[in-house]
Motif scaffolding. Structure first.
Motif: not given
Ligand SMILES: NC(=O)c1ccc[n+]([C@@H]2O[C@H](COP(=O)([O-])OP(=O)(O)OC[C@H]3O[C@@H](n4cnc5c(N)ncnc54)[C@H](OP(=O)(O)O)[C@@H]3O)[C@@H](O)[C@H]2O)c1
Length: 228
Positions: A139-143, A163-169, A191-195
């Motif tokens: 859904r994130i990719a689609e949006a 358990p892992v912190l990562m860049p959303m990218y 880039a925005r996430y849900y605006g």
């Protein structure tokens, strides 16, 4: 215990219903497609009769700010009012990590309005602010897609079970590679996430968060095995 899962046909609700049934609870899945609608109130009073706990994992059909606000306000008012009338002992709502940190997102403001109403309603409640589920990658990719390209924030991100912190990218890059999706991906700090504009503090868990132990790669691998 009788538990009504509102949004019981959704991504999270359907899994929750299965788990609660396995724990021998009496479970009612509530959703418009099952004849129970929290926006119109249709079927609600009947479903809530004799209910101990309501778990609200419903979602607005649209993520546009006004539509989401209308959904979460109206739906929550109807649900909590009917719950108080029916003597529901506890109301549980699923919210989102960082809701107080992304005021420029209409969807997130709608979730905050949902939380505020529950807190002020007088019902016994628990609000769980969850991080994003692994299943949300698609859904994130689609949006974020325009044509065959997508721009995703490199802000820090920690999906719920991991358990892992990562860049959303990186999360989305793994998803696209694993699904052999040919869309082009760009890391874009604007880039925005849900605006919402993101930084490394927007979506990361707070001090007392509970962490899962499953890495995204392992989870994804298991999903593929289970599909075979
Ligand atoms: N996905 C995530 O990673 C994540 C993370 C943190 C928090 N959350 C929160 O968790 C909640 C559930 O998310 P999700 O992704 O599981 O949602 P989803 O897959 O979009 O499912 C939405 C559910 O809500 C139901 N619904 C829609 N309109 C309704 C109405 N008028 N009355 C009653 N039920 C209605 C749908 O029923 P139908 O099947 O009949 O349409 C469906 O069961 C959301 O509030 C979201 O903000 C999600």
């Amino acid at each position: 215990m009788k538990i009504v899962v509102v949004g019981g046909t959704g991504l999270i609700g359907s899994k929750l219903v299965s788990k609660l049934v396995m724990m021998n609870h009496t479970v009612i899945a509530a959703a418009p497609s099952l004849g129970i609608n929290t926006l119109t109130g249709f079927g609600l009073n009947h479903a809530l009769q004799g209910t101990d706990v309501v778990v609200d994992v419903s979602n607005s059909p649209g993520i546009d700010g006004n539509e989401a606000l209308d959904f979460f306000q109206t739906s929550t008012v109807n649900l909590v009012t009917a719950g108080l009338y029916a003597g529901v002992k506890h109301h549980v709502a699923l919210s989102i990590v960082g809701v107080e940190r992304m005021p420029d997102s209409g969807y997130i403001r709608a979730k905050l309005a949902q939380e505020d109403f529950i807190r002020e309603s007088g019902i016994n409640y628990s609000i769980l602010r969850s991080a994003q589920f692994f299943e949300l990658a698609g859904r994130i990719a689609e949006a974020a897609t325009t044509g065959d390209e997508m721009n995703i924030s490199p802000a820090a991100f920690q999906p719920v079970a991991g358990p892992v912190l990562m860049p959303m990218y990186e999360f989305i890059r793994y998803y696209l590679n694993a699904t052999e999706d040919p869309r082009q991906l760009f890391a874009d700090e604007h880039a925005r996430y849900y605006g919402a504009a993101l930084d490394d503090a927007s979506l990361t868990p707070g001090e007392h968060a509970r962490f899962g132990k499953i890495k995204y790669e392992d989870w994804f691998h298991n999903q593929l095995i289970n599909q075979q």
